[in-house]
Write an enzyme that holds these catalytic residues in place. Structure first.
Site, PDB file in Angstrom:
ATOM      1  N   GLU A 250       0.886  -1.177   0.000  1.00 19.80           N
ATOM      2  CA  GLU A 250       0.000   0.000   0.000  1.00 19.80           C
ATOM      3  C   GLU A 250       0.909   1.206   0.000  1.00 19.80           C
ATOM      4  O   GLU A 250       1.754   1.350   0.884  1.00 19.80           O
ATOM      5  CB  GLU A 250      -0.884   0.019   1.252  1.00 19.80           C
ATOM      6  CG  GLU A 250      -2.017  -0.975   1.209  1.00 19.80           C
ATOM      7  CD  GLU A 250      -1.877  -2.055   2.262  1.00 19.80           C
ATOM      8  OE1 GLU A 250      -1.111  -1.859   3.215  1.00 19.80           O
ATOM      9  OE2 GLU A 250      -2.521  -3.096   2.111  1.00 19.80           O
ATOM     10  N   CYS A 284      -1.721   8.937   4.004  1.00 26.29           N
ATOM     11  CA  CYS A 284      -1.741   8.522   2.590  1.00 26.29           C
ATOM     12  C   CYS A 284      -3.008   8.999   1.874  1.00 26.29           C
ATOM     13  O   CYS A 284      -2.968   9.356   0.718  1.00 26.29           O
ATOM     14  CB  CYS A 284      -1.611   7.011   2.484  1.00 26.29           C
ATOM     15  SG  CYS A 284      -2.934   6.118   3.323  1.00 26.29           S
TER      16      CYS A 284
HETATM   17  P1  NAD Z   1       8.953   5.077   3.523  1.00 25.87           P
HETATM   18  O1  NAD Z   1       8.600   4.356   2.286  1.00 25.87           O
HETATM   19  O2  NAD Z   1      10.143   5.947   3.516  1.00 25.87           O
HETATM   20  O3  NAD Z   1       9.186   4.030   4.728  1.00 25.87           O
HETATM   21  C1  NAD Z   1       8.214   3.065   5.074  1.00 25.87           C
HETATM   22  C2  NAD Z   1       8.904   1.889   5.750  1.00 25.87           C
HETATM   23  O4  NAD Z   1       9.710   1.224   4.785  1.00 25.87           O
HETATM   24  C3  NAD Z   1       9.851   2.268   6.878  1.00 25.87           C
HETATM   25  O5  NAD Z   1       9.799   1.257   7.866  1.00 25.87           O
HETATM   26  C4  NAD Z   1      11.210   2.295   6.191  1.00 25.87           C
HETATM   27  O6  NAD Z   1      12.284   2.103   7.091  1.00 25.87           O
HETATM   28  C5  NAD Z   1      11.071   1.150   5.221  1.00 25.87           C
HETATM   29  N1  NAD Z   1      11.864   1.237   3.998  1.00 25.87           N
HETATM   30  C6  NAD Z   1      12.216   2.343   3.300  1.00 25.87           C
HETATM   31  N2  NAD Z   1      12.900   2.002   2.186  1.00 25.87           N
HETATM   32  C7  NAD Z   1      12.952   0.649   2.165  1.00 25.87           C
HETATM   33  C8  NAD Z   1      13.500  -0.310   1.263  1.00 25.87           C
HETATM   34  N3  NAD Z   1      14.154   0.056   0.155  1.00 25.87           N
HETATM   35  N4  NAD Z   1      13.361  -1.628   1.552  1.00 25.87           N
HETATM   36  C9  NAD Z   1      12.702  -2.024   2.651  1.00 25.87           C
HETATM   37  N5  NAD Z   1      12.167  -1.164   3.569  1.00 25.87           N
HETATM   38  C10 NAD Z   1      12.290   0.163   3.310  1.00 25.87           C
HETATM   39  O7  NAD Z   1       7.652   5.878   3.963  1.00 25.87           O
HETATM   40  P2  NAD Z   1       7.421   6.856   5.191  1.00 25.87           P
HETATM   41  O8  NAD Z   1       8.055   8.160   4.924  1.00 25.87           O
HETATM   42  O9  NAD Z   1       7.772   6.152   6.462  1.00 25.87           O
HETATM   43  O10 NAD Z   1       5.827   6.986   5.162  1.00 25.87           O
HETATM   44  C11 NAD Z   1       5.151   7.834   4.315  1.00 25.87           C
HETATM   45  C12 NAD Z   1       4.661   7.132   3.074  1.00 25.87           C
HETATM   46  O11 NAD Z   1       3.829   6.018   3.404  1.00 25.87           O
HETATM   47  C13 NAD Z   1       3.789   8.036   2.214  1.00 25.87           C
HETATM   48  O12 NAD Z   1       4.142   7.886   0.879  1.00 25.87           O
HETATM   49  C14 NAD Z   1       2.373   7.530   2.467  1.00 25.87           C
HETATM   50  O13 NAD Z   1       1.455   7.821   1.425  1.00 25.87           O
HETATM   51  C15 NAD Z   1       2.625   6.069   2.615  1.00 25.87           C
HETATM   52  N6  NAD Z   1       1.517   5.406   3.334  1.00 25.87           N
HETATM   53  C16 NAD Z   1       0.631   4.655   2.601  1.00 25.87           C
HETATM   54  C17 NAD Z   1      -0.462   4.059   3.236  1.00 25.87           C
HETATM   55  C18 NAD Z   1      -1.466   3.253   2.463  1.00 25.87           C
HETATM   56  O14 NAD Z   1      -2.268   2.528   3.071  1.00 25.87           O
HETATM   57  N7  NAD Z   1      -1.478   3.328   1.136  1.00 25.87           N
HETATM   58  C19 NAD Z   1      -0.630   4.222   4.615  1.00 25.87           C
HETATM   59  C20 NAD Z   1       0.289   4.986   5.313  1.00 25.87           C
HETATM   60  C21 NAD Z   1       1.372   5.587   4.665  1.00 25.87           C
END
Ligand code: NAD
Length: 477
Positions: A250, A284
């Protein structure tokens, strides 16, 4: 001044064990910039230990009945509920989310664990379907060991969706929360112990992107369940593709509200704190684009400026503050870059755009409105993830629908009109997995699975438990 909470341990195999890694992440309160504590940045050895724990536990957990899993999930819901207030308060201190948001997440999280118990109890592991000489035995089997990776904005609720459905299906899990919200995960670990979840069924490693990437790539992981940004989702999808690992993701959004010609503007502005700027836009599904008929443009802008200017602002430990800081300094810098970009792109800044006066510390940005925006501008099409609203005007409803769909995202949308049938008809045209009418959801149901369209998700669209199952068919003897 609070005493920092420093963790050197990880939760693996039902125990708090010392991390092999000596590297630490420092959590900061974004409202005050005070240090809250540290957690390990798990290394390859830590990840391997957690995955081995989950694999060992899988051999027995996968053989339990749905009723047995339901009991465990029900105890986990109780143990979570007993710590719900402490978890909510700690999450808010780490990410700056307002109190209403963390309290809503607390209620949702408990409901998700309880619902997981119901789903587990209802699981039909095996049934006989017509077909073949004497019918066909169709078995639902647990997929294996799941890597569950979540962001910082709703850490426990998003995680509970993954844990509850995985456990209900008979899978075991290795969890990696966001480093910014990892202190609260230790309270969840205590709940897991108190609930007597069998050792190794839920394991926790802390760390940032590199830890997440190493977990995803570990050969002992059978499935990845990720929530986060589209950029990280893409990197994870590439890694999963190399090993042909199933992935559910997501991802980001850039949701829009379309105000139809007859919209009640007050209904729209009343929804702004909850739908446009929940958690200062760091959600999100936040509606951060507002598409308005040209004839009502000024009227809508005036009403938006009045509403945003009236929203209480500051440290979100005060429940009256609906808007707080951005979750991290990097988040604040990113939003400031987008505001600068908006001005360069020719959008008209109507409100905000800077750091508010009167704050000596904390990652605050004023609620900001741009108008005269259009799909040629990156501020209109890219996820800013902050308190920045972009207004665009239309002359015809065809143009309004096209503006709504003019991004690579398709997470949530919203239509405002006094004529519900007309609004519903218009909603049918929109390229998004969820449409709210006049700020209201269709069915607020923890089991409701929508397909988030385009770059907002990957591999969704099924009920939650079946994301963690395989289906086997055997001819009936
Ligand atoms: P992010 O993608 O930077 O990080 C999310 C998680 O993934 C963290 O735990 C991070 O450490 C990990 N991560 C980052 N890069 C990775 C990789 N290459 N491999 C494995 N793990 C990795 O996101 P964020 O800044 O923490 O959160 C904001 C984002 O999340 C926004 O884009 C928001 O829209 C999205 N979000 C989506 C939903 C949904 O249901 N669609 C819900 C909440 C947040």
């Amino acid at each position: 001044m609070n005493t920092p909470i420093n963790h050197d341990d990880l939760f693996i195999d039902g125990e708090f064990v010392e991390a092999a890694s000596k590297d630490r992440f420092t959590a900061i309160n974004p409202a005050t910039e005070e240090v809250l504590g540290t957690v390990p940045i798990s290394n390859a050895e830590d990840i391997d230990r957690a995955v081995r724990g989950a694999r060992t536990a899988f051999s027995t957990w996968s053989q339990t009945t749905g009723a047995e899993r339901a009991e465990v999930l029900s105890r986990l819901a109780d143990a979570f509920a007993a710590r719900g207030d402490d978890i909510a308060a700690l999450v808010s201190r780490q990410n700056g989310a307002p109190q209403w948001w963390v309290n809503q997440n607390k209620r949702i999280t408990e409901a998700i664990y309880r619902n997981g118990a119901k789903n587990a109890a209802a699981i039909l592991a095996e049934e006989v379907l017509p077909g073949g000489e004497h019918g066909t035995v169709v078995r639902k089997e647990p997929l294996g060991v799941v890597a569950a990776i979540v962001p910082w904005n709703s850490p426990q609720a998003l995680l509970s969706m993954k844990i509850a459905a995985s456990l209900a299906a008979g899978c075991t899990v290795v969890v990696k929360p966001s480093p910014e919200t990892s202190l609260d995960i230790y309270l969840l670990a205590e709940a897991i112990r108190e609930a007597k979840v069998p050792p190794g069924v839920i394991n926790i490693v802390t760390g940032a992107a590199e830890t997440g990437a190493n977990l995803v790539a570990h050969p002992g992981i059978d499935k990845v369940s990720f929530t986060g940004s589209t950029a990280a989702g893409r990197a994870i999808a590439i890694s999963c593709a190399e090993n042909l690992k199933p992935l559910t993701a997501e991802l980001g959004g850039k949701s829009a509200a379309v105000l139809l010609e007859d919209a009640d503007i007050e209904v729209f502005t009343d929804s702004i704190p909850w739908r446009c700027l929940p958690f200062s836009g760091q959600v999100c599904h936040a509606i951060t684009r507002v598409i308005v008929p040209r004839s009502r443009h000024q009227e809508v802008l005036d009403a938006m400026v009045e509403k945003l200017s009236s929203l209480s602002y500051g440290d979100t430990s005060d429940p009256d503050n609906l808007l707080g800081p951005l979750a991290t300094a990097a988040q604040r810098d990113r939003v400031e870059e987008y505001i600068k970009l908006g001005v360069q792109e020719g959008a008209r800044l109507v409100l905000g755009g800077g750091r508010p006066k009167g704050f000596d510390s904390g990652y605050y940005i004023e609620p900001t409105i741009f108008t005269d925006t259009d799909p040629s501008m990156r501020i209109f099409t890219e996820e800013i993830f902050g308190p920045v609203l972009c207004v665009a005007v239309y002359d015809t409803e065809d143009e309004a629908a096209a503006l709504h769909d003019a991004t690579n995202f398709g997470l949530s949308g919203s239509v405002f009109s006094r004529d519900i049938e007309h609004a519903t008809e218009f909603a049918r045209r929109l390229g998004t997995g969820e449409v709210l009418i006049n700020g209201k959801h269709g069915a607020p149901n923890v089991d409701l699975v929508r397909s988030f369209y385009k770059h907002s998700s990957l591999g969704g669209g099924m009920d939650l438990v079946s994301r963690y199952q395989l289906t086997k068919s055997i001819p009936r003897a």
